[in-house]
Scaffold this active site. Sequence first.
Site, mmCIF file in Angstrom:
data_model
loop_
_atom_site.group_PDB
_atom_site.id
_atom_site.type_symbol
_atom_site.label_atom_id
_atom_site.label_comp_id
_atom_site.label_asym_id
_atom_site.label_seq_id
_atom_site.Cartn_x
_atom_site.Cartn_y
_atom_site.Cartn_z
ATOM 1 N N GLY A 28 0.815 -1.212 0.000
ATOM 2 C CA GLY A 28 0.000 0.000 0.000
ATOM 3 C C GLY A 28 0.840 1.250 0.000
ATOM 4 O O GLY A 28 1.638 1.483 -0.910
ATOM 5 N N ASP A 29 0.670 2.055 1.026
ATOM 6 C CA ASP A 29 1.435 3.304 1.151
ATOM 7 C C ASP A 29 2.446 3.210 2.286
ATOM 8 O O ASP A 29 2.740 4.188 2.949
ATOM 9 C CB ASP A 29 0.493 4.490 1.333
ATOM 10 C CG ASP A 29 -0.349 4.400 2.595
ATOM 11 O OD1 ASP A 29 -0.544 3.281 3.111
ATOM 12 O OD2 ASP A 29 -0.816 5.446 3.081
ATOM 13 N N GLU A 30 2.980 2.017 2.492
ATOM 14 C CA GLU A 30 3.947 1.777 3.560
ATOM 15 C C GLU A 30 5.329 1.465 2.986
ATOM 16 O O GLU A 30 5.461 0.678 2.051
ATOM 17 C CB GLU A 30 3.499 0.616 4.444
ATOM 18 C CG GLU A 30 2.196 0.894 5.168
ATOM 19 C CD GLU A 30 1.707 -0.305 5.959
ATOM 20 O OE1 GLU A 30 0.997 -0.072 6.954
ATOM 21 O OE2 GLU A 30 2.018 -1.450 5.581
#
Length: 165
Positions: free
Chosen positions: A77-79
């Site tokens: 994801g956005d990690e």
Amino acid sequence: MLTGLPNRLLLADRLAQALVHARRTHEFVAVCFLDLDGFKQVNDRLGHAAGDLLLKEVAQRLVNVVRDSDTVARVGGDEFVLILGEMKSADDYSLFLDRTLVEIALPIALENTRVQVTASIGVTVYPLDDVDETTLVKHADAAMYQAKESGKSRYCLYQPAQTAL
């Protein structure tokens, strides 16, 4: 694949190498778990294609801020996870993370509009946190949640009480 950054498997290998080097040289390694603040809103408002462009831009900004010997990985994801090695002192990570927060917060042009996201970062430092590679990442992740709860757009150092339940 989207960002061209290492995945979890390569991250684990690079972290293992960084820890071996740190043990040999008596240096420190910071493991930093970064999550974007506001990514979901951009993705929902502008669509997944714009979200993908945002992730590519953030990945490039992270690569531009780290040294060649450091690692930036996207873990989902956005990690992202950053491995900052070859540190002479336990708090050498702070200047780097200050720069990282500023760089991530700069506006990004997407789909004829400018968007802005920030980052919440959790950090743990080996050998102060003398555990295995998987646990270091988990500890950095726990500290990232503390950064989010503390107001976002900041970093927090892991404290053992964050995982003591």
